[in-house]
Design a protein around this motif. Structure first.
Motif, PDB file in Angstrom:
ATOM      1  N   LEU A  22       0.843  -1.188   0.000  1.00  0.00           N
ATOM      2  CA  LEU A  22       0.000   0.000   0.000  1.00  0.00           C
ATOM      3  C   LEU A  22       0.883   1.244   0.000  1.00  0.00           C
ATOM      4  CD1 LEU A  22      -2.769   1.344   0.274  1.00  0.00           C
ATOM      5  CD2 LEU A  22      -2.544   1.087   2.738  1.00  0.00           C
ATOM      6  N   ILE A  23       0.669   2.107  -0.977  1.00  0.00           N
ATOM      7  CA  ILE A  23       1.372   3.382  -1.056  1.00  0.00           C
ATOM      8  C   ILE A  23       0.305   4.471  -1.012  1.00  0.00           C
ATOM      9  CG2 ILE A  23       2.870   4.863  -2.433  1.00  0.00           C
ATOM     10  CD1 ILE A  23       3.979   2.276  -3.693  1.00  0.00           C
ATOM     11  N   ALA A  24       0.368   5.306   0.020  1.00  0.00           N
ATOM     12  CA  ALA A  24      -0.650   6.340   0.210  1.00  0.00           C
ATOM     13  C   ALA A  24      -0.043   7.717   0.036  1.00  0.00           C
ATOM     14  CB  ALA A  24      -1.265   6.214   1.599  1.00  0.00           C
ATOM     15  N   LEU A  25      -0.827   8.625  -0.524  1.00  0.00           N
ATOM     16  CA  LEU A  25      -0.435  10.023  -0.675  1.00  0.00           C
ATOM     17  C   LEU A  25      -1.380  10.846   0.178  1.00  0.00           C
ATOM     18  CD1 LEU A  25      -0.068  10.113  -4.550  1.00  0.00           C
ATOM     19  CD2 LEU A  25       1.660   9.539  -2.863  1.00  0.00           C
ATOM     20  N   LEU A  26      -0.836  11.651   1.059  1.00  0.00           N
ATOM     21  CA  LEU A  26      -1.646  12.474   1.943  1.00  0.00           C
ATOM     22  C   LEU A  26      -1.287  13.924   1.693  1.00  0.00           C
ATOM     23  CD1 LEU A  26      -3.599  12.695   4.355  1.00  0.00           C
ATOM     24  CD2 LEU A  26      -1.606  12.551   5.840  1.00  0.00           C
ATOM     25  N   ASN A  27      -2.239  14.674   1.156  1.00  0.00           N
ATOM     26  CA  ASN A  27      -1.980  16.078   0.887  1.00  0.00           C
ATOM     27  C   ASN A  27      -3.203  16.902   1.251  1.00  0.00           C
ATOM     28  OD1 ASN A  27      -1.337  18.629  -0.070  1.00  0.00           O
ATOM     29  ND2 ASN A  27      -0.119  17.797  -1.731  1.00  0.00           N
ATOM     30  N   PRO A  28      -3.128  17.618   2.372  1.00  0.00           N
ATOM     31  CA  PRO A  28      -4.283  18.415   2.792  1.00  0.00           C
ATOM     32  C   PRO A  28      -4.545  19.624   1.911  1.00  0.00           C
ATOM     33  CG  PRO A  28      -2.428  18.775   4.252  1.00  0.00           C
ATOM     34  CD  PRO A  28      -2.023  17.694   3.298  1.00  0.00           C
ATOM     35  N   ARG A  76      -0.063  12.313 -13.741  1.00  0.00           N
ATOM     36  CA  ARG A  76       0.882  11.216 -13.496  1.00  0.00           C
ATOM     37  C   ARG A  76       0.289  10.174 -12.558  1.00  0.00           C
ATOM     38  NH1 ARG A  76       6.825  13.263 -12.256  1.00  0.00           N
ATOM     39  NH2 ARG A  76       7.225  11.017 -12.330  1.00  0.00           N
ATOM     40  N   LEU A  77      -0.427  10.624 -11.523  1.00  0.00           N
ATOM     41  CA  LEU A  77      -1.047   9.682 -10.593  1.00  0.00           C
ATOM     42  C   LEU A  77      -2.119   8.850 -11.290  1.00  0.00           C
ATOM     43  CD1 LEU A  77      -1.324  11.878  -7.394  1.00  0.00           C
ATOM     44  CD2 LEU A  77       0.237   9.962  -7.809  1.00  0.00           C
ATOM     45  N   GLU A  78      -2.841   9.463 -12.215  1.00  0.00           N
ATOM     46  CA  GLU A  78      -3.848   8.717 -12.970  1.00  0.00           C
ATOM     47  C   GLU A  78      -3.181   7.676 -13.863  1.00  0.00           C
ATOM     48  OE1 GLU A  78      -7.451   9.724 -15.978  1.00  0.00           O
ATOM     49  OE2 GLU A  78      -7.216  10.950 -14.176  1.00  0.00           O
ATOM     50  N   GLU A  79      -2.051   8.008 -14.465  1.00  0.00           N
ATOM     51  CA  GLU A  79      -1.301   7.034 -15.265  1.00  0.00           C
ATOM     52  C   GLU A  79      -0.843   5.850 -14.415  1.00  0.00           C
ATOM     53  OE1 GLU A  79       2.008   8.997 -17.066  1.00  0.00           O
ATOM     54  OE2 GLU A  79       0.743  10.371 -18.211  1.00  0.00           O
ATOM     55  N   LEU A  80      -0.496   6.127 -13.150  1.00  0.00           N
ATOM     56  CA  LEU A  80      -0.064   5.071 -12.224  1.00  0.00           C
ATOM     57  C   LEU A  80      -1.246   4.334 -11.607  1.00  0.00           C
ATOM     58  CD1 LEU A  80       2.791   7.015 -10.395  1.00  0.00           C
ATOM     59  CD2 LEU A  80       3.057   5.089 -11.990  1.00  0.00           C
ATOM     60  N   TYR A 109      -3.538   5.489  -9.496  1.00  0.00           N
ATOM     61  CA  TYR A 109      -3.888   5.853  -8.126  1.00  0.00           C
ATOM     62  C   TYR A 109      -5.344   6.307  -8.108  1.00  0.00           C
ATOM     63  CZ  TYR A 109       0.696   5.652  -5.953  1.00  0.00           C
ATOM     64  OH  TYR A 109       1.875   5.222  -5.423  1.00  0.00           O
ATOM     65  N   ARG A 110      -6.046   5.970  -7.044  1.00  0.00           N
ATOM     66  CA  ARG A 110      -7.449   6.358  -6.887  1.00  0.00           C
ATOM     67  C   ARG A 110      -7.634   7.032  -5.541  1.00  0.00           C
ATOM     68  NH1 ARG A 110      -7.153   6.088 -11.426  1.00  0.00           N
ATOM     69  NH2 ARG A 110      -7.741   4.400 -12.758  1.00  0.00           N
ATOM     70  N   GLN A 111      -8.530   8.010  -5.490  1.00  0.00           N
ATOM     71  CA  GLN A 111      -8.851   8.640  -4.212  1.00  0.00           C
ATOM     72  C   GLN A 111      -9.624   7.640  -3.373  1.00  0.00           C
ATOM     73  OE1 GLN A 111     -10.873  12.353  -4.656  1.00  0.00           O
ATOM     74  NE2 GLN A 111      -9.209  13.288  -5.774  1.00  0.00           N
ATOM     75  N   THR A 112      -9.168   7.436  -2.136  1.00  0.00           N
ATOM     76  CA  THR A 112      -9.857   6.491  -1.261  1.00  0.00           C
ATOM     77  C   THR A 112     -10.606   7.194  -0.148  1.00  0.00           C
ATOM     78  OG1 THR A 112      -7.826   6.213  -0.002  1.00  0.00           O
ATOM     79  CG2 THR A 112      -8.296   4.592  -1.709  1.00  0.00           C
ATOM     80  N   PHE A 113     -10.144   8.359   0.230  1.00  0.00           N
ATOM     81  CA  PHE A 113     -10.825   9.127   1.271  1.00  0.00           C
ATOM     82  C   PHE A 113     -10.618  10.605   0.988  1.00  0.00           C
ATOM     83  CE2 PHE A 113     -11.225  11.230   5.377  1.00  0.00           C
ATOM     84  CZ  PHE A 113     -12.412  10.673   5.839  1.00  0.00           C
ATOM     85  N   THR A 114     -11.701  11.350   0.928  1.00  0.00           N
ATOM     86  CA  THR A 114     -11.630  12.783   0.654  1.00  0.00           C
ATOM     87  C   THR A 114     -12.404  13.525   1.734  1.00  0.00           C
ATOM     88  OG1 THR A 114     -11.537  12.355  -1.716  1.00  0.00           O
ATOM     89  CG2 THR A 114     -12.130  14.584  -1.042  1.00  0.00           C
ATOM     90  N   LEU A 115     -11.787  14.554   2.290  1.00  0.00           N
ATOM     91  CA  LEU A 115     -12.431  15.418   3.276  1.00  0.00           C
ATOM     92  C   LEU A 115     -12.271  16.848   2.791  1.00  0.00           C
ATOM     93  CD1 LEU A 115     -13.710  16.021   6.056  1.00  0.00           C
ATOM     94  CD2 LEU A 115     -11.393  16.026   6.990  1.00  0.00           C
ATOM     95  N   GLU A 116     -13.376  17.500   2.527  1.00  0.00           N
ATOM     96  CA  GLU A 116     -13.377  18.895   2.074  1.00  0.00           C
ATOM     97  C   GLU A 116     -14.016  19.756   3.148  1.00  0.00           C
ATOM     98  OE1 GLU A 116     -12.529  20.401  -0.968  1.00  0.00           O
ATOM     99  OE2 GLU A 116     -11.677  18.558  -1.733  1.00  0.00           O
TER     100      GLU A 116
END
Length: 124
Positions: free
Chosen positions: A40-46, A81-85, A87-94
């Motif tokens: 699992l590789i996660a990207l966290l960017n607020p 680039r993330l879409e090419e790899l 990657y999908r959003q798994t949790f979104t908080l707005e």
């Protein structure tokens, strides 16, 4: 990570989190993603939001203008680039403020959006 720190070697039960990835770290995300498929590789960017500012919109266009907007902080080329790899959003908080009240939008990969709102005096 530079020359002094190398990418980790992940086993099947490991997880790697990139906090606030940017243009400089995107190559490392790409390398680690291509090197290991199962962990699992996660990207966290607020700071990534569903709404684009001027730089985000410009960075989604091609050419020199889009590249310059990406260099200045637009997220368009990184998201591509993330879409090419795959990657999908798994949790979104707005979070938003409307007429003094806080509004929170929450979405999980397997659910619809959930809306939480409170008015100026704290009532929900």
């Amino acid at each position: 990570f530079g020359e002094s720190v190398s990418l980790p070697t992940l086993s099947e039960s490991d997880m790697c989190v990139f906090l606030q990835p940017n243009q400089e770290t995107m190559d490392f995300v790409d390398q680690l993603s291509s090197k290991t498929k199962s962990p699992l590789i996660a990207l966290l960017n607020p700071q990534w939001r569903n709404v684009d500012d001027a730089l985000d919109s410009a960075s989604k266009s091609g050419g020199i203008f889009g590249a310059f907007a990406s260099f200045l902080g637009g997220k368009g080329s990184m998201l591509a680039r993330l879409e090419e790899l795959e990657y999908r959003q798994t949790f979104t908080l707005e979070g938003y403020v409307c007429k003094g009240g806080n509004i929170r939008l929450i979405k999980r990969f397997d659910s619809d959006w959930i809306v939480f709102a409170e008015n100026d005096n704290g009532d929900t």
